[in-house]
Design an enzyme around this catalytic site. Structure first.
Site, PDB file in Angstrom:
ATOM      1  CE  LYS A   1      -1.957  -1.089   3.950  1.00 42.04           C
ATOM      2  NZ  LYS A   1      -1.213  -2.310   4.354  1.00 42.04           N
TER       3      LYS A   1
ATOM      4  NE  ARG B   1      -3.987  -1.164  10.706  1.00 39.04           N
ATOM      5  CZ  ARG B   1      -2.911  -0.726  10.050  1.00 39.04           C
ATOM      6  NH1 ARG B   1      -2.925   0.464   9.492  1.00 39.04           N
ATOM      7  NH2 ARG B   1      -1.849  -1.462   9.971  1.00 39.04           N
TER       8      ARG B   1
ATOM      9  NE  ARG C   1       8.164  -2.502   5.960  1.00 37.33           N
ATOM     10  CZ  ARG C   1       6.874  -2.281   6.195  1.00 37.33           C
ATOM     11  NH1 ARG C   1       6.157  -1.596   5.323  1.00 37.33           N
ATOM     12  NH2 ARG C   1       6.309  -2.743   7.280  1.00 37.33           N
TER      13      ARG C   1
ATOM     14  NE  ARG D   1       6.930  -0.367   9.923  1.00 36.44           N
ATOM     15  CZ  ARG D   1       5.757  -0.309   9.307  1.00 36.44           C
ATOM     16  NH1 ARG D   1       5.642   0.370   8.180  1.00 36.44           N
ATOM     17  NH2 ARG D   1       4.706  -0.916   9.798  1.00 36.44           N
TER      18      ARG D   1
ATOM     19  NE  ARG E   1       2.622  -4.684  11.283  1.00 34.96           N
ATOM     20  CZ  ARG E   1       3.650  -4.500  10.438  1.00 34.96           C
ATOM     21  NH1 ARG E   1       4.843  -4.972  10.714  1.00 34.96           N
ATOM     22  NH2 ARG E   1       3.459  -3.839   9.320  1.00 34.96           N
TER      23      ARG E   1
HETATM   24  P1  AP5 Z   1       4.888  -1.589   1.799  1.00 38.61           P
HETATM   25  O1  AP5 Z   1       4.507  -0.792   0.613  1.00 38.61           O
HETATM   26  O2  AP5 Z   1       5.676  -0.919   2.878  1.00 38.61           O
HETATM   27  O3  AP5 Z   1       3.609  -2.327   2.395  1.00 38.61           O
HETATM   28  P2  AP5 Z   1       2.374  -1.736   3.232  1.00 38.61           P
HETATM   29  O4  AP5 Z   1       1.152  -2.397   2.685  1.00 38.61           O
HETATM   30  O5  AP5 Z   1       2.402  -0.247   3.231  1.00 38.61           O
HETATM   31  O6  AP5 Z   1       2.708  -2.371   4.636  1.00 38.61           O
HETATM   32  P3  AP5 Z   1       2.840  -1.748   6.107  1.00 38.61           P
HETATM   33  O7  AP5 Z   1       3.587  -2.813   6.890  1.00 38.61           O
HETATM   34  O8  AP5 Z   1       3.445  -0.397   6.124  1.00 38.61           O
HETATM   35  O9  AP5 Z   1       1.375  -1.699   6.512  1.00 38.61           O
HETATM   36  P4  AP5 Z   1       0.728  -1.828   7.875  1.00 38.61           P
HETATM   37  O10 AP5 Z   1      -0.652  -1.548   7.484  1.00 38.61           O
HETATM   38  O11 AP5 Z   1       0.922  -3.056   8.674  1.00 38.61           O
HETATM   39  O12 AP5 Z   1       1.566  -0.812   8.770  1.00 38.61           O
HETATM   40  P5  AP5 Z   1       1.228   0.651   9.244  1.00 38.61           P
HETATM   41  O13 AP5 Z   1       2.459   1.436   9.135  1.00 38.61           O
HETATM   42  O14 AP5 Z   1      -0.008   1.148   8.601  1.00 38.61           O
HETATM   43  O15 AP5 Z   1       5.699  -2.878   1.263  1.00 38.61           O
HETATM   44  C1  AP5 Z   1       6.283  -3.815   2.147  1.00 38.61           C
HETATM   45  C2  AP5 Z   1       7.624  -4.308   1.553  1.00 38.61           C
HETATM   46  O16 AP5 Z   1       7.396  -5.023   0.342  1.00 38.61           O
HETATM   47  C3  AP5 Z   1       8.602  -3.183   1.171  1.00 38.61           C
HETATM   48  O17 AP5 Z   1       9.902  -3.646   1.455  1.00 38.61           O
HETATM   49  C4  AP5 Z   1       8.393  -2.978  -0.322  1.00 38.61           C
HETATM   50  O18 AP5 Z   1       9.599  -2.542  -0.918  1.00 38.61           O
HETATM   51  C5  AP5 Z   1       8.008  -4.372  -0.784  1.00 38.61           C
HETATM   52  N1  AP5 Z   1       6.953  -4.391  -1.818  1.00 38.61           N
HETATM   53  C6  AP5 Z   1       5.893  -3.559  -1.916  1.00 38.61           C
HETATM   54  N2  AP5 Z   1       5.111  -3.919  -2.936  1.00 38.61           N
HETATM   55  C7  AP5 Z   1       5.676  -5.031  -3.481  1.00 38.61           C
HETATM   56  C8  AP5 Z   1       5.312  -5.896  -4.543  1.00 38.61           C
HETATM   57  N3  AP5 Z   1       4.167  -5.724  -5.243  1.00 38.61           N
HETATM   58  N4  AP5 Z   1       6.118  -6.946  -4.833  1.00 38.61           N
HETATM   59  C9  AP5 Z   1       7.251  -7.168  -4.113  1.00 38.61           C
HETATM   60  N5  AP5 Z   1       7.643  -6.389  -3.087  1.00 38.61           N
HETATM   61  C10 AP5 Z   1       6.866  -5.336  -2.770  1.00 38.61           C
HETATM   62  O19 AP5 Z   1       0.855   0.409  10.799  1.00 38.61           O
HETATM   63  C11 AP5 Z   1       1.826   0.124  11.795  1.00 38.61           C
HETATM   64  C12 AP5 Z   1       1.155   0.075  13.158  1.00 38.61           C
HETATM   65  O20 AP5 Z   1       0.561   1.363  13.489  1.00 38.61           O
HETATM   66  C13 AP5 Z   1      -0.028  -0.919  13.300  1.00 38.61           C
HETATM   67  O21 AP5 Z   1       0.426  -2.221  13.602  1.00 38.61           O
HETATM   68  C14 AP5 Z   1      -0.851  -0.277  14.428  1.00 38.61           C
HETATM   69  O22 AP5 Z   1      -0.273  -0.549  15.689  1.00 38.61           O
HETATM   70  C15 AP5 Z   1      -0.710   1.216  14.156  1.00 38.61           C
HETATM   71  N6  AP5 Z   1      -1.783   1.765  13.281  1.00 38.61           N
HETATM   72  C16 AP5 Z   1      -1.613   2.303  12.037  1.00 38.61           C
HETATM   73  N7  AP5 Z   1      -2.794   2.705  11.533  1.00 38.61           N
HETATM   74  C17 AP5 Z   1      -3.730   2.407  12.466  1.00 38.61           C
HETATM   75  C18 AP5 Z   1      -5.154   2.555  12.500  1.00 38.61           C
HETATM   76  N8  AP5 Z   1      -5.837   3.079  11.462  1.00 38.61           N
HETATM   77  N9  AP5 Z   1      -5.798   2.141  13.610  1.00 38.61           N
HETATM   78  C19 AP5 Z   1      -5.131   1.602  14.663  1.00 38.61           C
HETATM   79  N10 AP5 Z   1      -3.790   1.435  14.687  1.00 38.61           N
HETATM   80  C20 AP5 Z   1      -3.101   1.823  13.583  1.00 38.61           C
END
Ligand code: AP5
Length: 235
Positions: A13, A88, A127, A160, A171
């Protein structure tokens, strides 16, 4: 254009949002990035959210909805935004609807990044994130030109904290229990589009070029983006 990127951790994403924010000329709003920013501060909010993020659990809805309400009141969101990692929970989705109704706005499209568990684990294990500008890399799929150094700004790359295996598993569990039901919530509204996010990032990007073209989205730039080739180079 008001978009939501929905999907499990590691679905890609953030990677797509960083590209499309430039092409669509709208801000990328990631609650994960905003929370990591808060964690840099020494504040009451930081102390409140820290245990949730560290354990891979969801931060309480009230806190997230307040953060989003503040962010969506900024002038740069007037023509649109890309929401990444929010909503979420059903409560967050309903809170967003109420908030947007009050602003006379509505979500145009929800992109659901469908990804297998194996892909999620493989991607998060590899990552790397820049400590300075937040640019994402992957050890195998999208390596930096120089090991450990950001191509864009020269910052140091590291893993991270919540990408450690046991936190990733938590997660995924939290996603399946609390977030996955939003797929049906948005499908029922007729605004959900499913993307096969198991494909590599360039293929996902191409699929979005076709989709946005069909929908007649206004693109700020028509240049074809080659993932892995960054415009500014520090190598
Ligand atoms: P990447 O693009 O970083 O993936 P992503 O979907 O953005 O994954 P995240 O881990 O950032 O999402 P998340 O939703 O768990 O974390 P968030 O920060 O929101 O890609 C991942 C890797 O793959 C990279 O290395 C990239 O290079 C590679 N890649 C990408 N696309 C690819 C492809 N097509 N093919 C191959 N490789 C690829 O949340 C973190 C924490 O914050 C949560 O656990 C929670 O505690 C809190 N939080 C955040 N938002 C909320 C909310 N709304 N409510 C409550 N708590 C929240």
């Amino acid at each position: 254009m008001k978009l939501i990127l929905l999907g499990p951790p590691g679905a890609g994403k953030g990677t797509q949002a960083e590209i499309w924010k430039e092409k669509l000329g709208i801000p990328h709003i990631s609650t994960g990035d905003m929370l990591r920013q808060v964690l840099q501060e020494d504040s009451l909010l930081s102390r409140k959210v820290k245990p949730f993020v560290e354990k891979g659990e969801l931060v309480p809805d009230e806190i997230i909805l307040e953060i989003i309400e503040n962010r969506l009141s900024s002038a740069d969101t007037k023509i649109g935004f890309i929401l990444d990692g929010f909503p979420r929970t059903l409560k967050q989705a309903q809170g967003l609807e109420d908030l947007l109704k009050g602003m006379n706005k509505q979500i145009d499209l929800v992109l659901y990044f469908a990804t297998s568990i194996e892909k999620i684990i493989e991607r998060l294990r590899g990552r790397l994130v820049c400590s300075q500008c937040g640019m994402n890399y992957h050890l195998k799929n999208m390596p930096p030109k120089k090991e450990g150094v950001c191509d864009k700004c020269g910052g140091r790359l590291s893993q991270r904290e919540d990408d450690r295996e046991e936190t990733v598993r938590k997660r995924i569990e939290v996603y399946l229990q609390q977030t996955a039901e939003l797929i049906e919530f948005y499908r029922a509204k007729g605004i959900l589009h499913t993307i096969d996010a198991n494909k590599d990032a360039q293929e996902v990007y191409k699929e979005l070029v076709l989709l946005f073209g069909k929908k007649g989205f206004n693109l700020k730039s028509n240049d074809f983006h080659k993932i892995g080739e960054r415009t500014e180079s520090h190598a």
